[in-house]
Design a protein around this motif. Structure first.
Motif, PDB file in Angstrom:
ATOM      1  N   LYS A   2       2.985  37.189 -84.462  1.00 17.60           N
ATOM      2  CA  LYS A   2       4.154  38.065 -84.544  1.00 17.60           C
ATOM      3  C   LYS A   2       4.944  38.051 -83.259  1.00 17.60           C
ATOM      4  O   LYS A   2       6.172  38.081 -83.264  1.00 17.60           O
ATOM      5  N   TYR A  30     -13.379  29.107 -78.514  1.00 14.48           N
ATOM      6  CA  TYR A  30     -12.115  29.809 -78.210  1.00 14.48           C
ATOM      7  C   TYR A  30     -12.335  30.866 -77.128  1.00 14.48           C
ATOM      8  O   TYR A  30     -11.555  30.981 -76.191  1.00 14.48           O
ATOM      9  N   LEU A  31     -13.413  31.618 -77.266  1.00 12.58           N
ATOM     10  CA  LEU A  31     -13.698  32.669 -76.278  1.00 12.58           C
ATOM     11  C   LEU A  31     -13.928  32.077 -74.893  1.00 12.58           C
ATOM     12  O   LEU A  31     -13.611  32.693 -73.881  1.00 12.58           O
ATOM     13  N   LEU A  70     -11.400  45.480 -78.904  1.00 15.60           N
ATOM     14  CA  LEU A  70     -11.107  45.640 -80.337  1.00 15.60           C
ATOM     15  C   LEU A  70     -12.355  46.058 -81.108  1.00 15.60           C
ATOM     16  O   LEU A  70     -12.302  46.938 -81.970  1.00 15.60           O
ATOM     17  N   GLU A  89     -11.916  41.179 -85.935  1.00 15.15           N
ATOM     18  CA  GLU A  89     -11.106  41.444 -84.734  1.00 15.15           C
ATOM     19  C   GLU A  89     -10.199  40.261 -84.362  1.00 15.15           C
ATOM     20  O   GLU A  89      -9.106  40.452 -83.830  1.00 15.15           O
ATOM     21  N   TYR A  90     -10.648  39.050 -84.701  1.00 18.25           N
ATOM     22  CA  TYR A  90      -9.821  37.885 -84.356  1.00 18.25           C
ATOM     23  C   TYR A  90      -8.545  37.845 -85.177  1.00 18.25           C
ATOM     24  O   TYR A  90      -7.518  37.354 -84.724  1.00 18.25           O
ATOM     25  N   SER A  91      -8.625  38.371 -86.384  1.00 14.45           N
ATOM     26  CA  SER A  91      -7.408  38.341 -87.198  1.00 14.45           C
ATOM     27  C   SER A  91      -6.342  39.252 -86.594  1.00 14.45           C
ATOM     28  O   SER A  91      -5.158  38.978 -86.694  1.00 14.45           O
ATOM     29  N   TYR A  92      -6.793  40.332 -85.927  1.00 20.32           N
ATOM     30  CA  TYR A  92      -5.812  41.178 -85.233  1.00 20.32           C
ATOM     31  C   TYR A  92      -5.175  40.414 -84.085  1.00 20.32           C
ATOM     32  O   TYR A  92      -3.963  40.456 -83.889  1.00 20.32           O
ATOM     33  N   MET A  93      -6.050  39.719 -83.328  1.00 23.34           N
ATOM     34  CA  MET A  93      -5.545  38.976 -82.181  1.00 23.34           C
ATOM     35  C   MET A  93      -4.552  37.899 -82.612  1.00 23.34           C
ATOM     36  O   MET A  93      -3.426  37.847 -82.138  1.00 23.34           O
ATOM     37  N   ASP A 151      -1.716  31.590 -75.766  1.00 21.71           N
ATOM     38  CA  ASP A 151      -1.957  32.040 -77.133  1.00 21.71           C
ATOM     39  C   ASP A 151      -0.674  32.334 -77.891  1.00 21.71           C
ATOM     40  O   ASP A 151      -0.640  32.250 -79.112  1.00 21.71           O
ATOM     41  N   ILE A 152       0.369  32.693 -77.191  1.00 20.10           N
ATOM     42  CA  ILE A 152       1.604  32.969 -77.900  1.00 20.10           C
ATOM     43  C   ILE A 152       2.552  31.768 -77.863  1.00 20.10           C
ATOM     44  O   ILE A 152       3.042  31.320 -78.886  1.00 20.10           O
ATOM     45  N   ARG A 158      -9.451  36.740 -73.142  1.00 16.74           N
ATOM     46  CA  ARG A 158      -9.760  36.749 -74.572  1.00 16.74           C
ATOM     47  C   ARG A 158     -10.977  37.628 -74.859  1.00 16.74           C
ATOM     48  O   ARG A 158     -10.994  38.401 -75.815  1.00 16.74           O
ATOM     49  N   GLU A 192      -6.890  25.667 -81.999  1.00 17.79           N
ATOM     50  CA  GLU A 192      -6.389  27.037 -82.038  1.00 17.79           C
ATOM     51  C   GLU A 192      -5.464  27.245 -83.236  1.00 17.79           C
ATOM     52  O   GLU A 192      -5.399  28.336 -83.802  1.00 17.79           O
ATOM     53  N   VAL A 225      -3.546  45.331 -79.997  1.00 17.46           N
ATOM     54  CA  VAL A 225      -3.667  44.130 -79.168  1.00 17.46           C
ATOM     55  C   VAL A 225      -2.580  44.130 -78.097  1.00 17.46           C
ATOM     56  O   VAL A 225      -2.821  43.766 -76.948  1.00 17.46           O
ATOM     57  N   GLY A 278      -3.072  37.608 -85.405  1.00 14.21           N
ATOM     58  CA  GLY A 278      -1.922  38.241 -86.066  1.00 14.21           C
ATOM     59  C   GLY A 278      -0.897  38.675 -85.047  1.00 14.21           C
ATOM     60  O   GLY A 278       0.307  38.453 -85.206  1.00 14.21           O
ATOM     61  N   TYR A 279      -1.381  39.260 -83.979  1.00 12.13           N
ATOM     62  CA  TYR A 279      -0.460  39.715 -82.934  1.00 12.13           C
ATOM     63  C   TYR A 279       0.238  38.546 -82.253  1.00 12.13           C
ATOM     64  O   TYR A 279       1.444  38.576 -82.036  1.00 12.13           O
ATOM     65  N   PHE A 280      -0.534  37.497 -81.945  1.00  6.09           N
ATOM     66  CA  PHE A 280       0.060  36.336 -81.272  1.00  6.09           C
ATOM     67  C   PHE A 280       1.175  35.738 -82.116  1.00  6.09           C
ATOM     68  O   PHE A 280       2.243  35.389 -81.616  1.00  6.09           O
ATOM     69  N   VAL A 339      -3.292  45.422 -84.952  1.00  2.59           N
ATOM     70  CA  VAL A 339      -2.489  44.368 -84.337  1.00  2.59           C
ATOM     71  C   VAL A 339      -1.688  44.960 -83.174  1.00  2.59           C
ATOM     72  O   VAL A 339      -1.600  44.379 -82.103  1.00  2.59           O
TER      73      VAL A 339
END
Lengths: 169, 142
Positions: B51, B13-14, A160, B41-45, A125-126, A153, B23, A106, B47-49, A103
């Motif tokens: 957080k 999404y991509l 990743l 890998e999407y779960s990292y993305m 996205d955020i 993206r 989304e 990223v 997850g980061y968004f 994470v």
């Protein structure tokens, strides 16, 4: 416009302003200064504020422009360099999740993106703005935004996957 | 949500064709425990968004700018230059004044010297008069 009305109108998006500034300026201190500066400017122009239909979009545009100005000035570029050295410590995201490292990666990947893609990823996205809102903020056509977003993206995802595969083999 | 569906959404999404609602669906799926391994890998993305959105601005916002140090420096510079100018002006005036005094003293001294010498001459002339008087007494011209 009274101070209380003003605050009611502008405070709800202070975190978004701060996060966008931090995305662009990297260091927390710089981002805090930028946020503070933006609110000075908004307060100074409070008479004009009611003319804008979307104050939030206006504020985000101002933030973006202010950050670009900061990045252009030499002083700021020195500062960001210094800060990126110990950035890892103060990202402050909690470490409990086991895939935390990926994470965190990223964050670095987004940092390496071109400025424009960085902003769009941040806003979409955020902060989850609609394409129309983003179009107003960055002064681009929605189709161009989609293209940039898609590129960003894909770049992140591919990086990743690459890192993951390297990690295994 | 079925995996096939998620895969479709991921594809969209991509290409940046998903709606905000879609989304959100993706975000919820990737936050769950059972993420398909080929979509890891999407779960990292996501997850980061997620957080990143938790980060907040905690300082109090001030609407009236504090007097910054830079401003003070500017004022100090102005003040210093004004003081310098005034002192230069005053110093130059004082210098001129002294110079004049010196010159005056020199001139007075020179004049004094001149006058004493003149007086000496006068005395000499006076003694000449006495000589003439005596001569006149003796010869009693007319």
């Amino acid at each position: 416009m009274k101070q209380s009305d003003f605050l009611k109108a502008v405070l709800p998006f202070k975190d978004k302003v701060f996060r966008l500034a931090k995305r662009l300026l990297v260091s927390t201190e710089e981002a805090e200064d930028a946020t503070q500066e933006l609110y000075f400017k908004l307060w100074k122009n409070k008479q004009k504020l009611s003319e804008y239909k979307n104050v939030e979009a206006f504020a985000m545009t101002m933030t973006k422009n202010y950050c670009f100005d900061r990045l252009k000035s030499k002083q700021a570029s020195n500062l960001t360099l210094i800060h990126s050295n110990y950035k890892e410590k103060d990202t402050g995201l909690d470490k409990q999740v086991e895939h935390n490292d990926s994470v965190e990666k990223v964050h670095k990947l987004i940092e390496d993106l071109p400025e424009q893609q960085k902003i769009i990823i941040q806003l979409r996205d955020i902060e989850q703005y609609s394409f129309d809102e983003i179009a107003k903020m960055v002064d681009m056509k929605p189709t161009a935004i989609r293209v940039a977003l898609s590129r960003a993206r894909k770049t992140i995802r591919e990086a990743l996957i690459k890192q993951h595969n390297y990690g295994v083999s | 949500m079925e995996l096939a569906n998620i895969e479709k959404l991921v594809e969209k999404y991509l290409n940046a064709e998903t709606t905000l609602q879609e989304e959100k669906t993706l975000s919820a799926y990737f936050a769950s425990e059972n993420v398909a391994s080929h979509l890891q890998e999407y779960s990292y993305m996501f997850g980061y968004f997620k957080k990143s959105k938790d980060e907040t601005f905690n300082k109090t916002i001030q609407l009236e700018p504090r007097k910054t140090k830079r401003k003070n420096w500017k004022w100090l510079q102005v003040a210093a230059s004004v003081v310098l100018l005034i002192s230069m002006y005053a110093g130059y005036g004082e210098y001129e004044h002294r110079q004049q005094e010196k010159q005056l003293a020199q001139v007075t001294e020179a004049l004094k010297l001149l006058s004493t010498n003149l007086n000496k001459g006068n005395q000499a002339v006076a003694s000449l008069y006495t000589y003439e008087d005596t001569v006149n007494k003796i010869f009693k011209t007319k």
